[in-house]
Design a protein around this motif. Sequence first.
Motif, mmCIF file in Angstrom:
data_model
loop_
_atom_site.group_PDB
_atom_site.id
_atom_site.type_symbol
_atom_site.label_atom_id
_atom_site.label_comp_id
_atom_site.label_asym_id
_atom_site.label_seq_id
_atom_site.Cartn_x
_atom_site.Cartn_y
_atom_site.Cartn_z
ATOM 1 N N LYS C 283 0.829 -1.200 0.000
ATOM 2 C CA LYS C 283 0.000 0.000 0.000
ATOM 3 C C LYS C 283 0.861 1.247 0.000
ATOM 4 O O LYS C 283 0.574 2.206 -0.700
ATOM 5 N N GLU C 286 2.044 1.942 -3.375
ATOM 6 C CA GLU C 286 0.976 2.497 -4.206
ATOM 7 C C GLU C 286 0.801 3.981 -3.933
ATOM 8 O O GLU C 286 0.607 4.776 -4.849
ATOM 9 N N VAL C 287 0.862 4.338 -2.648
ATOM 10 C CA VAL C 287 0.704 5.750 -2.292
ATOM 11 C C VAL C 287 1.781 6.569 -2.962
ATOM 12 O O VAL C 287 1.526 7.632 -3.528
ATOM 13 N N HIS C 290 1.047 6.982 -6.493
ATOM 14 C CA HIS C 290 -0.046 7.929 -6.531
ATOM 15 C C HIS C 290 0.479 9.348 -6.462
ATOM 16 O O HIS C 290 0.117 10.211 -7.251
#
Lengths: 346, 243, 293
Positions: C283, C286-287, C290
């Motif tokens: 995660k 992914e951040v 992003h």
Amino acid sequence: MRKTKMQFSLGSENIITVLLLVAGAILPFFLSTYRVSIFSYFFTSAILGLSISFIWGYTGIFSFGQAAFFGIGGYTYGILSKLFDNNALTPVALVAGVALAAAVAAILAWFMFYGGINDVFVGLITMCFTIALSTFLGQTAGSEWKIGDVSLGGFNGITKIPTLYFGSYKCDKVTFYYVTFLILAAIYIALLLLKKTKAGYSLLAIRENRTRSELFGYNVPKIQVIVFTIGGAIAGIAGVLYAAWGNYITPSNLDLSASTLVVVLVAAGGRKNPTAALIFTIAYSIIANTLSSSGSQYALVILGLILILVILFVPNGIITAAFDGIDSAWRKFTGKKTESEGGETA
Amino acid sequence: MSSETNEKVLLELIKVSKQFGGIQAVEDFDLKIQKGDLHCLIGPNGAGKTTVFKLITGQYPVSSGRIKFKGKDITSMSASKRARIGMSIKMQVPGVFEELTLRENIRIAAGNYTNAADLDAETERLIKLVKLDTIGNPPVRNMSHGQQQWLEIAMALSSNPEILLLDEPAAGMGPEETAFTADLVNELNAQGLTILFIEHDMDFVKQIARNVTVLHYGKKFAEGTVEEISNNPAVKQIYLGNV
Amino acid sequence: MSYLYQFCNNFSFLILSAIGLSIIFGMMGIINLAHGEFIMLGAYITTFLATAGVPLPVAILIGALGTGVFGFLIDRLIISHLYNRPLDSVVATWGISLIMCQGMRILFGSSIPGTSTPLGSFSIGDGKYSVYRILLAVIALLVVVAVYFIFMHTKIGLHARATMQNSSIASSMGVNSNKMYALTFAFGSALAGFCGGLYAPTMSITPDIGSNFMMESFVTVIVGGTNPLVGTVLSGGVLGLVRSFLEMNMGTFAGRVGLLVVAILFIRLVPKGFSGLVDNIRKKMEVKKHAKN
């Protein structure tokens, strides 16, 4: 209507409670000394069962660790009472055993609950802890595992542990029975009374919904640590009494099957109800004892089957279900009048 | 900003953000709730309203930003501590103890704030307050959805909070129940309780709210009185237009 | 070299004994206390067939299959009534393990004649190494790869993963979650049976051999967390290392106890085990992605 049912369920439970206490008090007058002594042993299992009922049934903490605290209590008592080598000091060993069990429980609980571990993971950690302890104790056969001149004894455990003494008065057989009975009764009554108090409600809140309780201002981890510590102390008492009763304690008292058995028994009897836990652990002990002395190899199969059937058909526990059954029969018998009575007391 | 207005601010969120994994649930969100306000948080589904509530109550830690309550920074305070200094919530999914009775529920909530001797009286007072004193003492799972919601409001009031957070107080209620809830909320507010609530039902919002904050994709989209917001065309487009 | 051998040994033991338990726990949230007895059942079937002249590999496969069928029956009879009641299933599976263990003793006595470890051994320097043990390590890896393939590249695996993440959404999309649970339980049981079959030639066959596997499999699953693949493999690897190190330097018992202590500490620091750790890292990455976009 619903409330009525609950009132009466409590009613029949109260009657049973009184009957149990009376039966326990007069039992030695009817049984041989040998049988009375066996009952002291059953009572130690019942105390262990109550510790589960308290932390799991009341507070919702699922623990396989009670057998470990049982073991810590028993081993501590065994080691110290042999080290002291003075029977008058056995009560000190008793207190130390309980204190150490409570202390270890407190540390483990702090470690888990302030770390945000809950539910089934508490079960898993306590299971690991229990197995680690029994594995460790199992390999202490060598001469390097000695405290003073007391050998931990590996799989054979500690033997020739003295029983309890008060001053120079040796507490065995019937006296020992009454000591365990009084301790059991005290814990049992305390648990029943606790239900109605503010503290009891906070445990209930945590059992039912932790997040919500937190938002009502309850410091959940703190309460969990306190409960787990007290539960550890109760299990510790059971272990001390067991060691004093049988004059020995071994790693098998805290192995995987010992630690799961007590949880399973309380679940099958009815975990939310200490009376149910009490009756079922004692009944199981009696049945298991009779079956094993009759030498039947089907004993364990029957026990396994009973557990499965109980969980499938009476998930709240067999004794709890029995209370409900008696109560609804009683209600039918007495008719509607009692119902309105129950409504008033609500 | 003058110090006078500051004193009136009860709850303040300053540039609060929250991420879940890769998802930005709330972003740089500012909110000021004055003492005595009846303030509504609206927004389409998934706008982050419930997340904001959970950040305020301390169920989630914030990713960044600060939260002030009664002028004190409570950003890193535990949820239970926040509750004890005067913050109460009624959750979206009824946060009542279904297996227990009506009175047991109230006692659990009130037990933390009331002496044992006064607990019975306090329990009855709270039950009367939400007008559940006529139904006896049923297990909560047998109570209607509306009754459960009111019970939870009573439980939330047991701490004598300074602010009450209501997450969709009228969700799933019939017209009569909704009207009763609106009356209840108005009455509590009239007694001086600050209330912040989340609501979907725009009619309900118009009935009770004074000020409204609109949340959209985790950001503040608009803010103003209930009239301003209900006449705001942009808000209508993202939210009201669909109703 | 002997360290490597020891590690392979521990690694394959942990993985093989835990994978079935881990799949059932990860998918269904059920702690199967009868897992050790399922392993025992696999070992019994395999041993019976092997002593009757069936070639060992075939015997092992039939052992796995038989245990899987048995698991399926147990699921239909008992476990299926306990989905969503994980704590009750603990009690029920404990009852099952009692019956299986004692039932086996009643049927076949306290031990049955076993088969000897096949394939012999070879020596390098002072060390003596069993070929079969090395083969087990290879098989452990193959099992992991096979499970990975089933979960990631078949329709059933997809449904299984969907059910694991959110059973209500999965069933609203037409996945029959009851069927998935039954299959999962059968599959987990079959893997337990497979483990029993594989280790049958290396130990004496008694009704309580399950307990030899219980502790290791539980610890592996605890440290691994709910993701049956990533969790089990990583925790098997790390625990295998820890254990081999302790065993080589301080003896077998230190290995066992050390394993448990490491597990307790680990789960306190990373409450969701390796599965949770991997999830978090993923995660976070992914951040970052992003943020760049």
